[in-house]
Design a protein around this motif. Structure first.
Motif, short mmCIF file in Angstrom:
data_model
loop_
_atom_site.label_atom_id
_atom_site.label_comp_id
_atom_site.label_asym_id
_atom_site.label_seq_id
_atom_site.Cartn_x
_atom_site.Cartn_y
_atom_site.Cartn_z
N LEU A 1 0.84 -1.21 0.00
CA LEU A 1 0.00 0.00 0.00
C LEU A 1 0.87 1.25 0.00
O LEU A 1 0.62 2.20 -0.75
CB LEU A 1 -0.92 -0.02 1.22
CG LEU A 1 -1.87 1.18 1.33
CD1 LEU A 1 -2.75 1.26 0.11
CD2 LEU A 1 -2.72 1.09 2.59
N ALA A 2 1.94 1.23 0.83
CA ALA A 2 2.82 2.40 0.90
C ALA A 2 3.52 2.63 -0.43
O ALA A 2 3.60 3.78 -0.92
CB ALA A 2 3.86 2.20 2.01
N ALA B 1 3.21 5.79 -2.92
CA ALA B 1 4.35 6.58 -3.40
C ALA B 1 4.30 6.72 -4.91
O ALA B 1 4.52 7.81 -5.46
CB ALA B 1 5.66 5.93 -2.96
N LEU C 1 9.67 5.19 -15.74
CA LEU C 1 10.31 3.94 -15.34
C LEU C 1 10.22 3.72 -13.84
O LEU C 1 10.06 2.60 -13.37
CB LEU C 1 11.77 3.94 -15.77
CG LEU C 1 12.02 3.87 -17.27
CD1 LEU C 1 13.47 4.13 -17.58
CD2 LEU C 1 11.61 2.51 -17.78
N LEU C 2 10.34 4.82 -13.07
CA LEU C 2 10.27 4.69 -11.62
C LEU C 2 8.87 4.25 -11.19
O LEU C 2 8.71 3.37 -10.33
CB LEU C 2 10.65 6.02 -10.96
CG LEU C 2 10.72 6.01 -9.45
CD1 LEU C 2 11.74 5.00 -8.97
CD2 LEU C 2 11.08 7.39 -8.91
N GLY D 1 8.44 0.77 -12.13
CA GLY D 1 9.27 -0.05 -11.26
C GLY D 1 8.64 -0.22 -9.89
O GLY D 1 8.68 -1.31 -9.32
N LEU D 2 8.05 0.85 -9.35
CA LEU D 2 7.41 0.75 -8.03
C LEU D 2 6.22 -0.21 -8.09
O LEU D 2 6.03 -1.04 -7.19
CB LEU D 2 6.97 2.13 -7.55
CG LEU D 2 8.09 3.07 -7.11
CD1 LEU D 2 7.56 4.45 -6.79
CD2 LEU D 2 8.82 2.52 -5.91
N GLY E 1 5.94 -2.62 -10.20
CA GLY E 1 6.53 -3.94 -10.37
C GLY E 1 7.04 -4.50 -9.05
O GLY E 1 6.95 -5.69 -8.79
N LEU E 2 7.59 -3.61 -8.22
CA LEU E 2 8.07 -4.04 -6.90
C LEU E 2 6.90 -4.62 -6.09
O LEU E 2 7.04 -5.66 -5.45
CB LEU E 2 8.69 -2.84 -6.17
CG LEU E 2 9.21 -3.08 -4.77
CD1 LEU E 2 10.40 -3.99 -4.80
CD2 LEU E 2 9.59 -1.76 -4.10
N VAL F 1 6.06 -8.09 -7.40
CA VAL F 1 7.03 -9.10 -6.97
C VAL F 1 6.83 -9.44 -5.49
O VAL F 1 6.87 -10.61 -5.09
CB VAL F 1 8.46 -8.61 -7.26
CG1 VAL F 1 9.47 -9.43 -6.49
CG2 VAL F 1 8.75 -8.70 -8.74
N VAL G 1 3.86 -11.67 -5.17
CA VAL G 1 4.15 -13.04 -5.62
C VAL G 1 4.97 -13.77 -4.57
O VAL G 1 4.72 -14.94 -4.26
CB VAL G 1 4.90 -12.98 -6.97
CG1 VAL G 1 5.46 -14.34 -7.30
CG2 VAL G 1 3.98 -12.51 -8.07
N LEU G 2 5.94 -13.06 -3.97
CA LEU G 2 6.76 -13.70 -2.94
C LEU G 2 5.89 -14.05 -1.73
O LEU G 2 6.07 -15.12 -1.13
CB LEU G 2 7.89 -12.76 -2.52
CG LEU G 2 9.03 -12.62 -3.53
CD1 LEU G 2 10.05 -11.62 -3.04
CD2 LEU G 2 9.70 -13.95 -3.79
N ALA H 1 4.11 -11.51 -15.92
CA ALA H 1 5.03 -10.38 -15.77
C ALA H 1 6.11 -10.40 -16.83
O ALA H 1 6.63 -9.35 -17.21
CB ALA H 1 5.67 -10.41 -14.38
N ILE I 1 6.27 -6.62 -18.15
CA ILE I 1 7.42 -5.73 -17.94
C ILE I 1 7.96 -5.21 -19.28
O ILE I 1 8.14 -3.99 -19.44
CB ILE I 1 8.50 -6.44 -17.11
CG1 ILE I 1 8.00 -6.65 -15.69
CG2 ILE I 1 9.80 -5.64 -17.10
CD1 ILE I 1 8.92 -7.49 -14.83
#
Lengths: 570, 294
Positions: free
Chosen positions: B72-73, B77, B98-99, B102-103, B105-106, B109, B112-113, B134, B138
């Motif tokens: 959520l954070a 952002a 891209l940022l 990327g966020l 995408g983070l 991930v 998924v983990l 993904a 991506i």
């Protein structure tokens, strides 16, 4: 002055490391590891001093030489050696570090060839490919140093025309083969390959290379990135995944170098400097986060007595520090923000995005395919990293031995967490490491680099704002103490019967394994992209067809010698 | 002034996320000619989840329960970086495409983990499916960034939002269509860890998905007319910008509701992202053929 003192010191470091790496039982493994770490620290300190002071130097009749470019590339092997000496007891590591340092500090073609050949032999299990790569490199260096093997003499009279093209093609082929042959992940291997490419293609071949010069480098980058990512996604062990990812990241660096070559030929020096800076920063960062990944997987493999992903599971619960280190290193390996890998990868992507403005539709189409290849490699690399982390470090143990793993040693936690913190700092403040690369870039492009104004990590105020907002949301969500904490319950297997008493962690086979991440994806129009099936090939590795391989090797060697003979000056 | 704009933007984004989350099931039911649930049913569900005692499997690491708030954070952002009604806010220098990608995408991930972390078969299967899509998603988004930087001379969303107004029409249309396709496809993707979460963790995970929808659709809205207000356009410009943003978000939200069920089956997200990739590839080829990029 500093270079005159530092270079003999670095030569001594190489000599001692080489002695430590000799296959003998005289040195206790712990003492050898400690000595390797100390020598790596010395090398890094000397290299930093030379970088700060500038200047050049040469000893042993020009066999070893140093300039800012070489001094910068001393850092990755030193960092990787430091990380490796922590996770690896004994073995060939000191020799690998010594060979890497020798390759970086070589001052003539025979020394460079010797160092790269030794490195390829030590780091690769695919002997045929490694020998073929060394042959190609020998051909390139023989053509390059036909008149005089010393780098200073080559720089004064760089090759031209067909000879130069032969050097470049043989060099690119050599790097591709050496990268494909790598089976043991050494975190500085991509950096050494980048250095060889930089030194030969961008420095020794003279400052006025044609635009065509970048094409083989771009193709090399795209190929290495794709092949490495796919190799990582189908590997069955820690070493396999990391070796594949090192190829993938090496491809990103080579592609950036290709942009640098094209831009330098087109007199777009800011773009060339950006591309060279991105490649160098990525090489340095990869040594740090690749080394960290090696530390985390090394300690996990030692604790669980296995490298095979499908024999592990749940290691993060038993080894929290290794889990944190793997999370930090993995976010860099998958190029996710706000990691070190994202910071340098961002620079490379910016250089690639700006390159089509150089013009020419053929070049633009080539750049489009390189962007596409790198983008796909980033996606597949993310899959490989998540597969490794999710299968080996998370979930339930798949074997009793993995269930018994635990963090050992007093220094394990602080060292792993400290290295993770260093990695985090590199991601948040990429400008620090980029300043180190400044003098080295000048050798390649003749200009220094200023950080791009719109680089996300550059605006400290904005970064604080975003992090603050993130923390605020976090605090509101957590509302520390007011929300109930989660109660621990057994894993829910979708209604399956409770596991029998002799399986205290549940039936391991109900979890996904590494193969589940294979398969493929469907694209529009019935197109289906398949990932190669994951195959376990323990016995087959490195044992394929020795006779046919030898014959091909012999034929290739003869052909190369003929080529070299034809190309050398009368 | 620029800081005020950021605060207003944050409030509007949260409001839009909640409104979209409430409206989607209601609209879905009306389109199916079923009797609709109460409009605020989603919010009541979250309220109920907040009171429950959550459970987590004993095999899991702290990652499983840390993921929903962290995601959520991170999504918030990313939301701060995407412009909504005006350009030139305090976060504009950081608003790199891209940022943002990327966020997001983070978050994917991490989710998924977390799904792998529970150690259950369904979670692992969902994780594998999400990661496979993904590998197309991506590259698709990276190619959008490439097209954007060719169209506008920069991958910074704030700079690009002004520059795309003068960009050639067909490539811009194709890029916007590609981005919209990717956004709708990514939006339809569920949290693979949903089955492993409960209580307020589940509520937070669902709220994150709602916020992600608002962020993704705002990202698309930047590239579509009616245009976003330029920097320093004053309160009147802001009001116009808010209205334009609301119209665009409503239209894209309806598209999500219409396309969502079609993208539910496993593998469909990858197909949607693949379509986006091809559209953007076409846009870049048109740009090269025209030779008219910035």
């Amino acid at each position: 002055m500093v270079a005159a003192v530092g270079l003999p010191l670095l030569g001594g470091v190489i000599a001692v490391l080489a002695i430590l790496g000799l296959p003998s039982q005289r040195f206790p493994p712990h003492a050898a590891a400690a000595a390797t770490a100390a020598l790596c620290l010395v090398a890094a300190a000397v290299a930093s001093a030379v970088l700060a002071a500038g200047g050049r130097g040469a000893v042993l009749g020009g066999m070893l030489s140093i300039d800012p470019l070489a001094a910068f590339f001393v850092l990755p092997p030193a960092i990787a050696g430091l990380a490796g000496s922590w996770s690896e007891r004994g073995g060939a590591l000191p020799a690998i570090v010594a060979a890497s340092l020798l390759a970086v500090l070589a001052g003539n073609t025979p020394t460079l060839l010797l160092a790269v050949a030794v490195l390829a032999t030590l780091a690769g299990a695919a002997a045929g490919l490694a020998v073929l790569g060394a042959f190609l490199l020998a051909a390139a260096l023989a053509v390059l140093g036909a008149a005089s093997p010393a780098f200073a003499a080559i720089r004064a009279a760089p090759p031209d025309g067909a000879r130069a093209l032969l050097v470049l093609l043989a060099l690119v082929g050599a790097v591709a083969l050496l990268s494909a042959a790598r089976r043991r992940p050494f975190a500085a291997a991509p950096a050494v390959e980048l250095y060889v490419l930089l030194r030969v293609a961008m420095d020794l071949c003279g400052p006025a290379t044609p635009e065509l010069w970048g094409v083989p480098l771009l193709l090399l980058g795209a190929g290495l990135a794709l092949a490495g990512a796919v190799r990582a996604a189908r590997a069955v062990s820690f070493d396999g995944v990391l070796a594949g990812l090192s190829g993938c990241h090496g491809g990103w660096m080579a592609a950036s170098l290709g942009v640098c070559a094209v831009a330098r030929a087109a007199d777009l020096l800011p773009l060339a400097t950006l591309a060279a800076g991105g490649a160098m920063l990525h090489a340095l960062n990869y040594a740090v986060f690749g080394g960290l990944a090696g530390m985390a997987t090394g300690s996990a493999a030692r604790a669980a007595a296995s490298q095979a992903l499908d024999r592990l599971g749940g290691l993060a619960r038993a080894m929290p520090a290794a889990g944190v280190a793997m999370l930090v290193a993995g976010s860099s390996l998958a190029l996710l923000p706000p990691s070190a890998g994202f910071a340098s990868g961002w620079l490379i992507v910016q250089a690639l995005f700006a390159a089509p403005r150089i013009g020419g539709v053929p070049l633009q189409l080539l750049l489009l395919s390189v962007v596409l290849a790198l983008a796909v490699s980033a996606g597949v690399a993310a899959l490989a990293v998540v597969r490794m982390g999710g299968v080996a470090f998370l979930g339930r143990p798949r074997t009793p031995r993995a269930a018994a793993a635990e963090e050992t040693g007093r220094w394990q936690r602080p060292v792993l967490l400290g290295a993770s913190a260093v990695c985090g700092v590199l991601g948040l403040l990429p400008g620090l490491a980029l300043q180190l690369a400044g003098p080295a870039q000048q050798i390649v492009t003749g200009g220094g680099l200023e950080l791009p104004a719109d680089m996300p990590a550059a605006g400290v105020f904005a970064a604080v704002l975003v992090v603050g907002a993130a923390l605020a949301v976090l605090a509101i969500t957590m509302r520390v103490g007011t929300l109930p904490r989660a109660q621990a319950v057994p894993a829910w297997d979708g209604g399956f019967a409770a596991p029998p008493a002799w399986m205290p962690f549940g039936e391991p086979a109900t979890q996904v394994d590494a193969a589940a991440f294979g398969g493929g994806v469907s694209l529009p129009g019935g197109l289906r992209v398949r990932f190669p099936r994951v195959r376990v090939e323990w016995a087959a590795a490195g044992a394929a067809g020795p006779r046919a391989g030898l014959a091909a090797l012999f034929a290739a060697a003869v052909g190369l010698l003929l080529l070299v003979a034809a190309a050398s000056p009368a | 002034m620029s800081v005020v704009a950021v605060l207003l933007h944050a409030a509007l984004l949260v409001g839009a996320a909640l409104l979209l989350a409430c409206a989607a099931p209601w609209l879905r039911a009306r389109l199916d000619r079923r009797s609709a649930p109460p409009f605020f049913a989603v919010l009541h569900d979250w309220q109920r989840l907040l009171r429950k005692v959550p459970v987590a499997t004993e095999a899991a690491t702290p990652l499983l329960v840390a993921t929903p708030p962290v995601c959520l954070a991170v999504t918030a952002a990313a939301g701060l970086l995407v412009p909504s009604f005006t350009l030139g806010t305090a976060t504009a220098p950081l608003a790199d495409f891209l940022l943002v990608v990327g966020l997001l995408g983070l978050c994917r991930v991490l989710r998924v983990l977390a799904a792998c972390d529970a150690g259950s078969a369904p979670g692992g299967r969902a994780a594998a499916v999400a990661m496979r899509s993904a590998t197309v998603g991506i590259p698709g988004l990276l190619l959008v960034a490439f097209a954007l930087s060719l169209l506008a001379g920069s991958a910074n969303i704030d700079t690009a939002a002004l520059a795309v107004r003068d960009a050639p029409g067909l490539p811009l249309l194709l890029t916007a269509a590609g981005l919209a396709t990717a956004a709708v496809a990514l939006d339809s993707e569920d949290d693979p860890a949903t089955g492993e979460l409960s209580g307020w963790y589940l509520a937070v995970a669902q709220a994150t998905l709602a916020l992600r929808r608002a962020v993704l659709l705002s990202l698309v809205a930047v590239m579509l007319p009616p245009w976003i207000a330029p920097p320093d356009s004053g309160v009147a410009g802001w009001l116009l910008g808010i209205m334009a943003w609301a119209v665009k978000l409503a239209g894209l939200g309806v598209a999500c509701v219409l396309a969502g069920p079609a993208l539910r089956p496993a593998g469909s997200v990858a197909r949607g992202c693949g379509a986006a990739l091809l559209l953007v590839l076409l846009a870049v080829l048109f740009l090269f053929a025209g030779g008219s990029f910035a």
